[in-house]
Write an enzyme that holds these catalytic residues in place. Structure first.
Site, PDB file in Angstrom:
ATOM      1  N   LYS A 255       0.846  -1.195   0.000  1.00  7.04           N
ATOM      2  CA  LYS A 255       0.000   0.000   0.000  1.00  7.04           C
ATOM      3  C   LYS A 255       0.879   1.241   0.000  1.00  7.04           C
ATOM      4  CE  LYS A 255      -3.889  -1.397   2.828  1.00  7.04           C
ATOM      5  NZ  LYS A 255      -4.821  -1.020   3.861  1.00  7.04           N
TER       6      LYS A 255
HETATM    7  N1  GLU Z   1     -11.478  -1.413   7.311  1.00  5.60           N
HETATM    8  C1  GLU Z   1     -10.911  -2.520   6.652  1.00  5.60           C
HETATM    9  C2  GLU Z   1      -9.859  -2.020   5.658  1.00  5.60           C
HETATM   10  O1  GLU Z   1      -9.552  -0.898   5.638  1.00  5.60           O
HETATM   11  C3  GLU Z   1     -11.985  -3.231   5.882  1.00  5.60           C
HETATM   12  C4  GLU Z   1     -12.009  -4.685   6.017  1.00  5.60           C
HETATM   13  C5  GLU Z   1     -13.391  -5.182   5.638  1.00  5.60           C
HETATM   14  O2  GLU Z   1     -13.845  -4.902   4.523  1.00  5.60           O
HETATM   15  O3  GLU Z   1     -14.023  -5.811   6.472  1.00  5.60           O
HETATM   16  O4  GLU Z   1      -9.308  -2.706   4.883  1.00  5.60           O
END
Ligand code: GLU
Length: 488
Positions: A255
């Site tokens: 990322k």
């Molecule tokens: N908040 C998580 C992320 O940023 C998402 C994971 C999910 O989709 O449950 O990747």
């Protein structure tokens, strides 16, 4: 029939990168394929990792790409809202208390120091670091005493101590985890904020999410999630984990690699169509050999059955290929409008170009289309059409011709060119080529110097194309300049 609802639930920890674009695209396409709705939820409970402007960037990118949400923090319909987790902390607190009450979770008063000591001891003994469950067995009196003394605490989920946990992923089927490998992990932190595990399950339930679709890196959370649903006696939704995206060398696509932000691709002149097409193939396998898919075609063809589980390989050459393809599909007028900001940024064109500049651009488009891979290639490859040129006179020399011979050839051509009235590409080419043929001249002896005189470049479109785009006056001037550069 139960409603079909999917969600995209990013944490606002950075700008959108291609990995998250792939996830939101797949969420969107699955929602379309299942005739369901797509919800945007912001998972911002880890306040320390937040980046200002991340939500705006996400909405901006989705808008540019053409992906829409049915519900979310930015929409009027707030039926299941708020859609931003930091605005829902009371909801999580209430639910954590429910779990304490039904004995699926417990208060843990262990200090940071104790946990650190425990972990280093475990590491020393070559054990995987894992909470030793000390507070799971505190007596009611001890718990009350600690609470009354206002001792800081976290809330942990009680995980099974033995046996196996079987969970189901729509793409992979049953997955088995050993209870022993799972930790009594934290649901509520000492600052009163929930962890991802608690917040996402509570929200997915309250927001009536029927399909939880997310990246494969979340599979380790699956048993925790399923056990939480069971602890609340809630119906477990379907889970779909999209395959990992790896670099060409098999490494993890990070990322943090700045260049994978969608924003960066956009600034480099990638088209949304190319990014969509590229991301769609990161884990989705169309039936035939065709790899070209627009968003509306994907909306028709994408389905759960055609999703794979083996890692998708991120191949930037493929993205370039798609971009070139979609550039060639643009009309000249459209491509002009798309490349204009890049020309303006490179200071080759003004915001409000004169009619003749605009016409020059329109003449350039069909020629540029075949050569550029990104919109930004245009100012890079073709600046000589827009600004004065400078080059070494040696560049004008073809093979072993002398400077005088080259200058004479250019003079000869100048005479022909000055007489051409119909300044169209075909006519320019026909007139010059027939002249050379009729007079038994070698093409290279004339066309190389002419092309360089017009472009100042080692590589460029043909001399006829250059002359056509530059126009008669500018072409004549450049040929005369080349002759004087040769001092003849
Ligand atoms: N908040 C998580 C992320 O940023 C998402 C994971 C999910 O989709 O449950 O990747």
């Amino acid at each position: 029939m139960k409603k079909i609802r999917l969600r995209f639930a990013p944490s606002p920890t950075g700008y959108v990168h291609l990995g998250s674009l792939r996830t939101v695209l797949f969420d969107y396409l699955l929602a379309k394929n299942l005739n369901g709705q797509l919800i945007l939820r912001l998972e911002d409970t880890d306040q320390s990792r937040q980046i200002q402007g991340a939500l705006d960037n996400l909405l901006e990118v989705c808008n540019w790409i053409g992906l829409e949400f049915d519900e979310g923090p930015h929409k009027e319909n707030q039926k299941y809202g708020p859609y931003i987790q930091s605005q829902r902390t009371d909801v999580y607190k209430k639910h954590a208390q429910k779990l304490i009450k039904n004995k699926s979770a417990y208060f843990c008063f262990c200090t940071k120091e104790r946990l650190e000591e425990m972990r280093s001891e475990q590491t020393k003994n070559k054990q995987a670091p894992k909470y030793d469950k000390k507070c799971r067995y505190l007596s009611k009196e001890e718990i009350d005493k600690n609470l009354q003394a206002n001792k800081a605490y976290v809330i942990r989920q009680k995980m099974p101590t033995e046996g196996e946990i079987k969970v189901y992923d729509e793409l992979r089927g049953e997955i088995t985890f050993k209870a022993n490998d799972l930790e009594d992990h934290i649901l509520m932190k000492s600052d009163g904020m929930p962890t991802y595990q608690l917040a996402s399950v509570v929200d997915d339930h309250l927001m009536e999410i029927s399909h939880v679709s997310r990246g494969e890196e979340w599979i380790p959370s699956l048993p925790k999630n399923v056990l939480l649903y069971q602890a609340f006696s809630w119906h477990v939704p379907k889970f779909i984990h999209f395959p990992l995206i790896l670099n060409k060398d098999g490494g993890k696509l990070s990322k943090r690699q700045g260049d994978v932000f969608v924003e960066d691709y956009r600034n480099q002149g990638y088209l949304p169509e190319a990014l969509i097409n590229f991301c769609a193939l990161l884990g989705w396998h169309p039936k035939g050999d065709n790899e070209i898919f627009t968003l509306s075609q994907l909306e028709k063809e994408f389905s759960l059955n055609s999703l794979g589980i083996s890692p998708a390989i991120f191949d930037i050459d493929k993205l370039q290929y798609f971009n070139g393809y979609y550039i060639r599909q643009k009309s000249d007028e459209n491509l002009y409008l798309l490349t204009k900001p890049f020309l303006v940024k490179a200071k080759l064109l003004s915001e409000n170009p004169k009619q003749e500049e605009r016409e020059k651009c329109l003449k350039l488009m069909p020629i540029a289309k075949e050569r550029i891979k990104t919109l930004n290639d245009l100012p890079f490859l073709f600046s000589f059409f827009f600004e004065d040129i400078e080059y070494e006179k040696s560049l004008l020399i073809w093979k072993n011709l002398s400077e005088k011979e080259v200058a004479d050839n250019l003079k000869e051509l100048l005479e022909i060119i000055e007489k051409i009235e119909n300044w169209q590409l075909e006519n320019l080419e026909k007139t010059i080529i027939s002249y050379l043929k009729e007079n038994n001249k070698k093409n290279g002896d004339y066309l190389w110097p002419l092309r360089v005189a017009l472009s100042g470049q080692k590589f460029s479109p043909s001399p006829f194309e250059n002359a056509y785009i530059l126009g008669k006056l500018a072409s004549i001037k450049r040929i005369k300049d080349a002759i004087s550069l040769l001092s003849y």
